[in-house]
Scaffold this active site. Structure first.
Site, PDB file in Angstrom:
ATOM      1  N   GLY A  15     -50.701  46.380  15.610  1.00 47.59           N
ATOM      2  CA  GLY A  15     -50.416  46.384  17.047  1.00 47.59           C
ATOM      3  C   GLY A  15     -50.669  47.751  17.659  1.00 47.59           C
ATOM      4  N   ARG A  76     -56.579  42.442  13.469  1.00 42.27           N
ATOM      5  CA  ARG A  76     -55.998  41.983  12.209  1.00 42.27           C
ATOM      6  C   ARG A  76     -57.153  41.605  11.276  1.00 42.27           C
ATOM      7  NH1 ARG A  76     -50.596  43.356  13.133  1.00 42.27           N
ATOM      8  NH2 ARG A  76     -50.010  42.650  15.229  1.00 42.27           N
ATOM      9  N   ASP A 107     -46.419  49.354   8.881  1.00 46.37           N
ATOM     10  CA  ASP A 107     -46.219  49.062   7.463  1.00 46.37           C
ATOM     11  C   ASP A 107     -47.426  48.366   6.834  1.00 46.37           C
ATOM     12  OD1 ASP A 107     -45.090  46.551   5.626  1.00 46.37           O
ATOM     13  OD2 ASP A 107     -44.265  48.498   5.051  1.00 46.37           O
ATOM     14  N   SER A 109     -50.485  48.367   7.828  1.00 45.56           N
ATOM     15  CA  SER A 109     -51.624  49.282   7.835  1.00 45.56           C
ATOM     16  C   SER A 109     -51.536  50.247   6.653  1.00 45.56           C
ATOM     17  CB  SER A 109     -51.653  50.073   9.146  1.00 45.56           C
ATOM     18  OG  SER A 109     -51.695  49.197  10.252  1.00 45.56           O
ATOM     19  N   THR A 129     -46.092  52.450  15.899  1.00 45.18           N
ATOM     20  CA  THR A 129     -45.556  51.133  16.227  1.00 45.18           C
ATOM     21  C   THR A 129     -44.400  51.313  17.199  1.00 45.18           C
ATOM     22  OG1 THR A 129     -44.291  49.229  15.401  1.00 45.18           O
ATOM     23  CG2 THR A 129     -44.204  51.241  14.081  1.00 45.18           C
ATOM     24  N   ASP A 131     -41.848  49.558  17.545  1.00 45.21           N
ATOM     25  CA  ASP A 131     -40.558  49.083  17.032  1.00 45.21           C
ATOM     26  C   ASP A 131     -39.725  50.179  16.379  1.00 45.21           C
ATOM     27  OD1 ASP A 131     -40.927  46.457  17.851  1.00 45.21           O
ATOM     28  OD2 ASP A 131     -41.961  45.896  16.013  1.00 45.21           O
ATOM     29  N   ASP A 133     -39.651  51.137  13.288  1.00 44.77           N
ATOM     30  CA  ASP A 133     -39.036  50.491  12.126  1.00 44.77           C
ATOM     31  C   ASP A 133     -39.654  50.933  10.804  1.00 44.77           C
ATOM     32  OD1 ASP A 133     -41.491  49.306  12.470  1.00 44.77           O
ATOM     33  OD2 ASP A 133     -40.769  47.241  12.310  1.00 44.77           O
ATOM     34  N   ARG A 175     -38.599  41.773  16.240  1.00 45.45           N
ATOM     35  CA  ARG A 175     -38.301  40.560  15.459  1.00 45.45           C
ATOM     36  C   ARG A 175     -37.183  40.802  14.444  1.00 45.45           C
ATOM     37  NH1 ARG A 175     -43.947  40.143  15.853  1.00 45.45           N
ATOM     38  NH2 ARG A 175     -44.634  38.317  17.034  1.00 45.45           N
ATOM     39  N   GLU A 191     -25.204  44.886  30.454  1.00 41.76           N
ATOM     40  CA  GLU A 191     -23.839  44.409  30.226  1.00 41.76           C
ATOM     41  C   GLU A 191     -23.634  43.940  28.790  1.00 41.76           C
ATOM     42  OE1 GLU A 191     -23.995  45.345  34.129  1.00 41.76           O
ATOM     43  OE2 GLU A 191     -25.413  43.944  33.230  1.00 41.76           O
ATOM     44  N   ARG A 215     -13.843  41.268  38.773  1.00 41.78           N
ATOM     45  CA  ARG A 215     -13.620  42.548  39.434  1.00 41.78           C
ATOM     46  C   ARG A 215     -14.672  42.824  40.519  1.00 41.78           C
ATOM     47  NH1 ARG A 215     -15.889  44.653  34.423  1.00 41.78           N
ATOM     48  NH2 ARG A 215     -17.704  45.972  34.901  1.00 41.78           N
ATOM     49  N   LYS A 217     -18.159  42.096  40.381  1.00 41.84           N
ATOM     50  CA  LYS A 217     -19.557  42.297  39.975  1.00 41.84           C
ATOM     51  C   LYS A 217     -20.314  40.990  40.204  1.00 41.84           C
ATOM     52  CE  LYS A 217     -22.182  44.271  36.123  1.00 41.84           C
ATOM     53  NZ  LYS A 217     -22.619  45.440  36.889  1.00 41.84           N
ATOM     54  N   HIS A 219     -23.731  40.482  39.569  1.00 46.42           N
ATOM     55  CA  HIS A 219     -24.954  40.320  38.787  1.00 46.42           C
ATOM     56  C   HIS A 219     -24.735  40.943  37.412  1.00 46.42           C
ATOM     57  CE1 HIS A 219     -25.360  44.523  40.006  1.00 46.42           C
ATOM     58  NE2 HIS A 219     -26.165  44.661  38.983  1.00 46.42           N
ATOM     59  N   GLU A 226     -36.195  39.967  20.504  1.00 47.22           N
ATOM     60  CA  GLU A 226     -36.831  38.660  20.299  1.00 47.22           C
ATOM     61  C   GLU A 226     -36.415  38.004  18.987  1.00 47.22           C
ATOM     62  OE1 GLU A 226     -41.112  38.906  19.805  1.00 47.22           O
ATOM     63  OE2 GLU A 226     -40.946  40.971  19.090  1.00 47.22           O
ATOM     64  N   ARG A 247     -31.284  33.560  34.883  1.00 42.16           N
ATOM     65  CA  ARG A 247     -32.745  33.603  34.797  1.00 42.16           C
ATOM     66  C   ARG A 247     -33.157  34.354  33.528  1.00 42.16           C
ATOM     67  NH1 ARG A 247     -32.011  30.368  38.062  1.00 42.16           N
ATOM     68  NH2 ARG A 247     -32.924  30.100  40.130  1.00 42.16           N
ATOM     69  N   LEU A 254     -46.143  43.694  27.744  1.00 43.75           N
ATOM     70  CA  LEU A 254     -45.960  44.765  28.723  1.00 43.75           C
ATOM     71  C   LEU A 254     -45.440  46.027  28.047  1.00 43.75           C
ATOM     72  CD1 LEU A 254     -45.709  45.543  31.821  1.00 43.75           C
ATOM     73  CD2 LEU A 254     -43.350  44.780  31.631  1.00 43.75           C
TER      74      LEU A 254
END
Length: 323
Positions: A15, A76, A107, A109, A129, A131, A133, A175, A191, A215, A217, A219, A226, A247, A254
């Site tokens: 990636g 890949r 990893d 790679s 990467t 992540d 990780d 992941r 939150e 109290r 709030k 939203h 993921e 939602r 992105l």
């Protein structure tokens, strides 16, 4: 005495991550500064197997330090998983008299690089990467930029969440690793933060939403990695249990795009320069790493050690601040 390295190649694999171009630039210019011939391999291991090389010059990496993605492109490669593909990749390097290869990636790679090392190719890995990780390094190229991208996106989502009095569940990459969710969630004041490393109870998430509503709030933002599970199903379940309009936004790729942050550009440049130094010393099977705010070299096996424990203290702090 170690055999002198005169010709090196660099590729990006797996990636893409913001800062990869800064690392490529550093490898090329550091190499040329020391009188080396530097080749770029296009499309990762797939391009390596099929001979997609181009000699790099100072001008070939001009104005790329601030650009996201990778100018060498990435792909890949199923062929690289086979003995035949690995032999073909090593043969391509030998045919061009290339002494060593620098691999920028994660990893998988690194594992490809080590198969080439077993065939006698000098290799150095640079961790790239979003992540964050890879064991052995405090930071990987692209992580800081990804966090900033998420925070910026959540800031815009919060505007509409406030306007419409809604709960937004925002899914980020990760992941098996919740580092992006944790640090971005703390930075944007989410939150709730849901990650693979920490068990959670949706009823507790709902209880927190209700306490906030009581109290005044109107939203809420819930950040979820993921790897936790289906975001849309979770969003529907939250709506059903809480009764609040909910939602779901999946940020997806992105997070992998955009110009690198200053920190990523600096770390990537330092890692690219360090990788060339390692090869010029005649060393192989090494990786660059960012440890205690310094770029060092260490055995590439460090990348296969135990992953640093999830930062439970930071997670607990985020929970405490979002009461």
């Amino acid at each position: 005495m170690a055999e002198e390295v005169k010709r090196i190649a660099v590729l990006t694999s797996g990636g893409d991550a913001p800062g990869m171009n800064a690392a490529i630039r550093a490898v090329v210019r550091k190499g040329i500064y020391h009188g080396l011939t530097v080749y770029g391999v296009e499309r990762g291991y797939e391009g390596l197997i099929h001979g997609e090389f181009r000699e790099m010059s100072l001008g070939s990496v001009a104005d790329i330090i601030h650009r996201g993605g990778t100018t060498l492109r990435t792909a890949r490669s199923k062929e690289m998983l086979t003995a035949e593909g690995q032999a073909a990749a090593a043969a391509q390097l030998r045919e061009r008299g290339i002494d060593a290869l620098i691999v920028i990636g994660g990893d998988g790679s690194y594992r490809g690089a080590q198969t080439l090392a077993a065939l006698g190719i000098k290799i150095v890995g640079i961790p790239g990467t979003i992540d964050n990780d890879i064991p052995g390094t405090d930071l990987t190229i692209g992580f800081d930029t990804a966090i900033n991208t998420v925070v910026e996106a959540v800031s815009k989502i919060r505007d509409t969440a406030t306007s419409h009095e809604r709960t937004f569940l925002v899914e980020v990459m990760g992941r098996t690793c919740g580092n992006i969710a944790l640090q971005a969630g703390l930075a944007c004041g989410a939150e709730s933060i849901l990650v693979p490393e920490i068990p959670f109870d949706l009823d507790e998430v709902v209880a927190k939403l209700r306490r906030g509503h009581e109290r005044g709030k109107n939203h809420s933002i819930i950040l979820v990695a993921e790897g936790v599970g289906g975001a849309y199903e979770m969003g529907e379940e939250l709506r059903r249990r809480s009764g609040f309009e909910t939602r779901v936004t999946i940020l997806g790729h992105l997070q992998r795009g955009g110009n690198p942050s200053a920190l990523d550009a600096v770390i990537a440049s330092a890692m690219g320069g360090k990788a060339v130094e390692v090869l010029m010393r005649g060393e192989t099977n090494q990786m660059t790493a960012y440890v205690n705010q310094e770029v060092i070299a260490c055995p590439i096996e460090a990348a296969y050690g135990p992953r640093p424990p999830f930062n439970k203290n930071l997670y607990d702090l985020a929970e405490q601040l979002s009461i």
